[in-house]
Design a protein around this motif. Structure first.
Motif, PDB file in Angstrom:
ATOM      1  N   LYS A  31       0.820  -1.214   0.000  1.00 53.22           N
ATOM      2  CA  LYS A  31       0.000   0.000   0.000  1.00 53.22           C
ATOM      3  C   LYS A  31       0.854   1.265   0.000  1.00 53.22           C
ATOM      4  O   LYS A  31       0.368   2.350   0.328  1.00 53.22           O
ATOM      5  CB  LYS A  31      -0.938   0.003   1.211  1.00 53.22           C
ATOM      6  N   THR A  32       2.138   1.137  -0.358  1.00 56.72           N
ATOM      7  CA  THR A  32       3.041   2.275  -0.426  1.00 56.72           C
ATOM      8  C   THR A  32       3.676   2.343  -1.815  1.00 56.72           C
ATOM      9  O   THR A  32       3.506   1.443  -2.635  1.00 56.72           O
ATOM     10  CB  THR A  32       4.159   2.152   0.623  1.00 56.72           C
ATOM     11  N   ASN A  33       4.451   3.421  -2.056  1.00 56.24           N
ATOM     12  CA  ASN A  33       5.223   3.505  -3.306  1.00 56.24           C
ATOM     13  C   ASN A  33       6.710   3.321  -3.041  1.00 56.24           C
ATOM     14  O   ASN A  33       7.548   3.629  -3.884  1.00 56.24           O
ATOM     15  CB  ASN A  33       4.967   4.834  -4.017  1.00 56.24           C
ATOM     16  N   SER A  34       7.051   2.806  -1.868  1.00 55.18           N
ATOM     17  CA  SER A  34       8.447   2.655  -1.460  1.00 55.18           C
ATOM     18  C   SER A  34       9.097   1.460  -2.142  1.00 55.18           C
ATOM     19  O   SER A  34       8.422   0.496  -2.526  1.00 55.18           O
ATOM     20  CB  SER A  34       8.535   2.456   0.056  1.00 55.18           C
ATOM     21  N   GLU A  35      10.416   1.516  -2.256  1.00 54.99           N
ATOM     22  CA  GLU A  35      11.142   0.312  -2.642  1.00 54.99           C
ATOM     23  C   GLU A  35      11.010  -0.687  -1.505  1.00 54.99           C
ATOM     24  O   GLU A  35      11.108  -0.329  -0.323  1.00 54.99           O
ATOM     25  CB  GLU A  35      12.614   0.612  -2.922  1.00 54.99           C
TER      26      GLU A  35
END
Length: 327
Positions: free
Chosen positions: A146-150
């Motif tokens: 639910k994130t755009n993180s690596e």
């Protein structure tokens, strides 16, 4: 409890894995894991979509028998070959999803998944079709999906979210990011062999018990922790279960600190996982489907930048499949 000498002796008795699931960047060609959708397969997908429309099917009303088509059997045979007799993952490229609604695309994908196993719940609500989308949260606040993180290399549901430990992971790409979001794969069997060759005593440590945090998805009264080993011997071979973040949080939140030896073993595993010589990387385009053996491969995702319009943002649909096929 094994003594130090006993651990070393057991480590010496282990053998490296020799199977198609052992590969690295240099040895794996794209066509070892790519499957193209042929015209007859595309035609069958359109027939299925039209039939679902006539029947008024929705995601909550479809059943496995809605997807019994010889062409899907052919596609599933190719996927199973990659998972069982190949590198342990595949990318099905080019489903004809133009002008389909997201729900129609997800129904077709769900139906294809029934040829590989039974769809499993992925959260406390029991959803068996789960959207992988950025919600603006961080990995400290929500699941990484639910994130755009690596992300970090992991197997899905290592902590057994909603009681699920999937055999097969599926991802359908509906929309990709403006930039980034590439998928990265590594063979768990390759890193196992690397550790066995260089630090066999740490391999034994990874057969021991670790604590996994699952507090993001527990019901009131449920245990927010599960326990298990990273490497497990089974009749089908060595299985891998891993997510360093969940392990760190599990030991911290449960008040059960890891030993220095356990931390040393995890550090060695991470070095092998993050060695670029062991990776393959690719981008999922709209209409592409990714399937992976969740016991022999680990995956990662690069960080990404999304479109400003909500309807154009990166969206993948995830399946967790386990047990016998439903078709």
């Amino acid at each position: 409890m094994l003594t130090a000498n006993g651990t070393q002796q057991q480590a010496r008795q282990r053998r490296s894995i020799a199977a198609p699931t052992v590969w690295d960047h240099a040895s794996l060609d794209a066509w070892d894991y790519m499957i193209a959708v042929e015209p007859q397969h595309a035609a069958a997908c359109l027939r299925i979509r039209d039939r679902l429309r006539r029947l008024g099917r929705r995601l909550d009303t479809i059943v496995a028998s809605d997807f019994q088509e010889p062409e899907l059997v052919e596609i599933a045979r190719g996927i199973r070959h990659c998972l069982r007799l190949g590198p342990g993952f595949c990318v099905l490229r080019g489903l004809p999803l133009q002008d389909w609604s997201d729900e129609e695309a997800s129904m077709l994908y769900w139906g294809l998944g029934t040829y590989l196993g039974g769809p499993q719940p992925q959260n406390r609500q029991g959803d068996r079709v789960y959207l992988v989308q950025d919600t603006g949260q961080t990995v400290a606040e929500a699941r990484g999906s639910k994130t755009n993180s690596e992300l970090i290399f992991h197997t899905d549901s290592a902590c057994a979210y909603a009681g699920s430990r999937p055999d097969v992971l599926g991802l359908l790409c509906l929309r990709k990011a403006v930039s980034g979001g590439e998928s990265v794969m590594v063979s768990g069997h390759t890193v196992y062999n690397a550790l066995l060759a260089t630090q066999p005593e740490l391999v034994e440590e990874l057969y021991g018990q670790f604590c996994f945090d699952r507090s993001h998805e527990t019901q009131p009264g449920e245990d927010p922790f599960t326990h298990g080993s990273i490497f497990t011997d089974t009749p089908e071979g060595v299985r891998i279960r891993y997510n360093r973040l969940h392990i760190e949080l599990g030991h911290y939140r449960s008040g059960q600190p890891m030993s220095d030896r356990q931390r040393q073993a995890l550090d060695a595993l991470d070095r092998a996982l993050n060695d670029p010589a062991n990776h393959v990387e690719f981008t999922l385009d709209p209409g592409d489907v990714f399937f992976a053996d969740n016991h022999t491969t680990l995956h990662n995702r690069r960080s990404f930048v999304d479109a400003p319009e909500a309807t154009q943002r990166r969206c993948l649909v995830r399946l967790w499949l386990a047990g016998e096929p439903r078709n």
